[in-house]
Design a protein around this motif. Structure first.
Motif, PDB file in Angstrom:
ATOM      1  N   GLU A 224       0.833  -1.201   0.000  1.00 22.45           N
ATOM      2  CA  GLU A 224       0.000   0.000   0.000  1.00 22.45           C
ATOM      3  C   GLU A 224       0.864   1.246   0.000  1.00 22.45           C
ATOM      4  OE1 GLU A 224      -1.663  -1.069   3.688  1.00 22.45           O
ATOM      5  OE2 GLU A 224      -3.436  -2.018   2.831  1.00 22.45           O
ATOM      6  N   LYS A 225       0.240   2.387  -0.196  1.00 17.02           N
ATOM      7  CA  LYS A 225       0.951   3.647  -0.035  1.00 17.02           C
ATOM      8  C   LYS A 225       0.511   4.276   1.277  1.00 17.02           C
ATOM      9  CE  LYS A 225      -2.244   6.832  -2.424  1.00 17.02           C
ATOM     10  NZ  LYS A 225      -2.373   7.831  -3.497  1.00 17.02           N
ATOM     11  N   PRO A 226       1.401   5.033   1.927  1.00 16.01           N
ATOM     12  CA  PRO A 226       1.014   5.663   3.191  1.00 16.01           C
ATOM     13  C   PRO A 226      -0.078   6.710   2.977  1.00 16.01           C
ATOM     14  CG  PRO A 226       3.390   5.743   2.840  1.00 16.01           C
ATOM     15  CD  PRO A 226       2.773   5.348   1.546  1.00 16.01           C
ATOM     16  N   THR A 227      -0.901   6.882   3.990  1.00 18.17           N
ATOM     17  CA  THR A 227      -1.850   7.991   4.010  1.00 18.17           C
ATOM     18  C   THR A 227      -1.184   9.159   4.720  1.00 18.17           C
ATOM     19  OG1 THR A 227      -3.696   6.449   4.116  1.00 18.17           O
ATOM     20  CG2 THR A 227      -4.142   8.723   4.753  1.00 18.17           C
ATOM     21  N   THR A 228      -1.312  10.354   4.150  1.00 17.01           N
ATOM     22  CA  THR A 228      -0.645  11.534   4.701  1.00 17.01           C
ATOM     23  C   THR A 228      -1.660  12.579   5.140  1.00 17.01           C
ATOM     24  OG1 THR A 228       1.311  11.210   3.312  1.00 17.01           O
ATOM     25  CG2 THR A 228       0.973  13.413   4.216  1.00 17.01           C
ATOM     26  N   VAL A 229      -1.459  13.121   6.325  1.00 17.75           N
ATOM     27  CA  VAL A 229      -2.240  14.260   6.816  1.00 17.75           C
ATOM     28  C   VAL A 229      -1.266  15.400   7.022  1.00 17.75           C
ATOM     29  CG1 VAL A 229      -3.741  15.162   8.627  1.00 17.75           C
ATOM     30  CG2 VAL A 229      -3.926  12.760   7.941  1.00 17.75           C
TER      31      VAL A 229
ATOM     32  N   THR B  78       1.103   8.990   7.915  1.00 17.12           N
ATOM     33  CA  THR B  78       2.176   9.925   8.238  1.00 17.12           C
ATOM     34  C   THR B  78       1.577  11.308   8.419  1.00 17.12           C
ATOM     35  OG1 THR B  78       2.691  10.441   5.923  1.00 17.12           O
ATOM     36  CG2 THR B  78       3.825   8.568   6.910  1.00 17.12           C
ATOM     37  N   VAL B  79       2.123  12.076   9.346  1.00 19.01           N
ATOM     38  CA  VAL B  79       1.560  13.390   9.657  1.00 19.01           C
ATOM     39  C   VAL B  79       2.636  14.459   9.612  1.00 19.01           C
ATOM     40  CG1 VAL B  79      -0.234  12.378  11.105  1.00 19.01           C
ATOM     41  CG2 VAL B  79       1.889  13.135  12.146  1.00 19.01           C
ATOM     42  N   ALA B  80       2.220  15.684   9.310  1.00 18.69           N
ATOM     43  CA  ALA B  80       3.129  16.813   9.286  1.00 18.69           C
ATOM     44  C   ALA B  80       3.582  17.158  10.697  1.00 18.69           C
ATOM     45  CB  ALA B  80       2.449  18.024   8.637  1.00 18.69           C
ATOM     46  N   GLU B  81       4.712  17.838  10.780  1.00 24.14           N
ATOM     47  CA  GLU B  81       5.332  18.145  12.063  1.00 24.14           C
ATOM     48  C   GLU B  81       4.447  18.996  12.966  1.00 24.14           C
ATOM     49  OE1 GLU B  81       9.040  20.175  11.625  1.00 24.14           O
ATOM     50  OE2 GLU B  81       9.815  19.406  13.517  1.00 24.14           O
ATOM     51  N   SER B  82       3.596  19.827  12.357  1.00 21.15           N
ATOM     52  CA  SER B  82       2.769  20.740  13.141  1.00 21.15           C
ATOM     53  C   SER B  82       1.543  20.066  13.742  1.00 21.15           C
ATOM     54  CB  SER B  82       2.316  21.914  12.257  1.00 21.15           C
ATOM     55  OG  SER B  82       1.584  21.436  11.135  1.00 21.15           O
ATOM     56  N   ILE B  83       1.325  18.775  13.467  1.00 18.56           N
ATOM     57  CA  ILE B  83       0.133  18.073  13.932  1.00 18.56           C
ATOM     58  C   ILE B  83       0.501  17.104  15.045  1.00 18.56           C
ATOM     59  CG2 ILE B  83      -1.784  16.574  13.271  1.00 18.56           C
ATOM     60  CD1 ILE B  83      -1.358  17.555  10.390  1.00 18.56           C
ATOM     61  N   ASP B  84      -0.263  17.117  16.116  1.00 17.20           N
ATOM     62  CA  ASP B  84      -0.063  16.195  17.223  1.00 17.20           C
ATOM     63  C   ASP B  84      -0.461  14.789  16.774  1.00 17.20           C
ATOM     64  OD1 ASP B  84      -0.010  14.744  19.572  1.00 17.20           O
ATOM     65  OD2 ASP B  84      -1.464  16.002  20.635  1.00 17.20           O
ATOM     66  N   THR B  85       0.482  13.856  16.778  1.00 15.35           N
ATOM     67  CA  THR B  85       0.172  12.493  16.339  1.00 15.35           C
ATOM     68  C   THR B  85      -0.899  11.833  17.192  1.00 15.35           C
ATOM     69  OG1 THR B  85       2.011  11.622  17.663  1.00 15.35           O
ATOM     70  CG2 THR B  85       2.465  12.151  15.364  1.00 15.35           C
ATOM     71  N   GLY B  86      -1.072  12.324  18.428  1.00 14.42           N
ATOM     72  CA  GLY B  86      -2.100  11.768  19.303  1.00 14.42           C
ATOM     73  C   GLY B  86      -3.511  12.057  18.828  1.00 14.42           C
TER      74      GLY B  86
END
Length: 301
Positions: free
Chosen positions: A172-177, A230-238
């Motif tokens: 699969e490919k990663p999902t990115t937010v 995967t998430v951008a640095e400005s987003i809380d992974t929680g």
């Protein structure tokens, strides 16, 4: 525009914890998410050596590897990251990347089914290219290297185009937010291609279900999880989680809200769906809806 920069790979599962109703919290988040110390910087890693012995001439090898900021990816025997091309289509017998495209994105070739390590062999196959050579497929899609990836642990191809994405060991490919600034709204959440993400108030925060199916889902496509987010640095992974939809697919949640794109947002930076029907709203990086009184400076709904 501030495109999403994946900096943390999070493997998520639906959690059964008690609901938390405060804005900016996520009842379906998975704990333990961490960010790399050098986010977004490719890390030179040793070449994986887990491939079984017995390789023959003309036989490719597939191994599970790691790229800093992306987590587990699929690589060839030399550790080069492998990619999939959206224009090939899933399960298609036709290869779209030929000629000059194949010089930039060399296909992974193999005369016989490849040896595998860390990837389910049942996901792996072969497809015949227009020139008669056989190319490796994973999850029904042909896979490629990127000519500018100079060694193991590098994935420069991930930022070249929205049509190209790394392949995970699950095929699969990663999902990115990520985030971007939309005029009149400020920073909002986006998908990998920079399209604005929305919440639907009828879903209910923390309800654990999506109420947008059928025609609704065609107009407001749910953001589906491809096994890793995967998430951008400005987003809380929680804040990041996922839930199971009625059709069995997994949908990404942010702050307890199932998230969607809008079919009428034709390009990154548009937020034509904000305020639609008094139920659809763009989302802040905190996981909350953007103030309903605010309006995007271009487009409409």
């Amino acid at each position: 525009m501030n495109r999403a920069r994946p900096v943390a790979a999070v493997v998520l599962a639906v959690a059964g914890s008690a609901l938390v109703v405060a804005c900016g919290t996520n009842p379906y988040a998975t704990s333990g998410a961490v960010r790399p110390a050098a986010a977004g910087v490719p890390q030179q890693l040793p070449v994986p050596r887990a491939v079984p012995a017995g390789s023959t001439a003309g036989q490719a090898q597939l191994v599970a590897s790691t790229v800093d900021g992306l987590g587990p990816v699929l690589a060839d025997a030399e550790g080069h990251t492998l990619y999939r091309y959206a224009k090939d289509g899933a399960g298609t017998a036709q290869v779209s990347c030929t000629g000059p495209c194949a010089e930039t994105w060399p296909p992974l070739l193999s005369d016989v089914p490849p040896l595998t390590a860390g990837v389910d062999a049942q996901l792996v196959g072969l497809v015949t290219r227009p020139d008669g050579r056989k190319q490796v497929t994973v999850g029904g899609r042909p896979v490629y290297r990127y000519a500018k990836d100079t060694g193991p642990g590098i994935a420069l191809g991930r930022d070249v185009s929205a049509d190209w994405a790394v392949v995970t060991p699950a095929g699969e490919k990663p999902t990115t937010v990520g985030t971007t600034d939309v005029g009149g709204l400020g920073p909002v959440l986006t998908d990998r291609e920079g399209h604005t993400l929305y919440l639907f108030t009828k879903d209910g925060k923390g309800s654990g279900k999506s109420t947008c199916d059928g025609d609704c889902a065609r107009k407001w496509p749910p953001v589906l999880a491809g096994g890793r987010i995967t998430v951008a640095e400005s987003i809380d992974t929680g804040l990041i989680g996922q839930l199971r939809r009625a059709d069995g697919t997994m949908q990404v949640t942010v702050g307890g809200w199932p998230v969607y794109t809008y079919a009428q947002d034709a390009a990154p930076g548009e937020a034509n769906g904000h305020g639609a029907g008094g139920t659809w709203y763009a989302m802040e990086p905190s996981g909350c809806r953007v103030d309903p009184a605010r309006r995007p400076s271009s487009g409409g709904y």
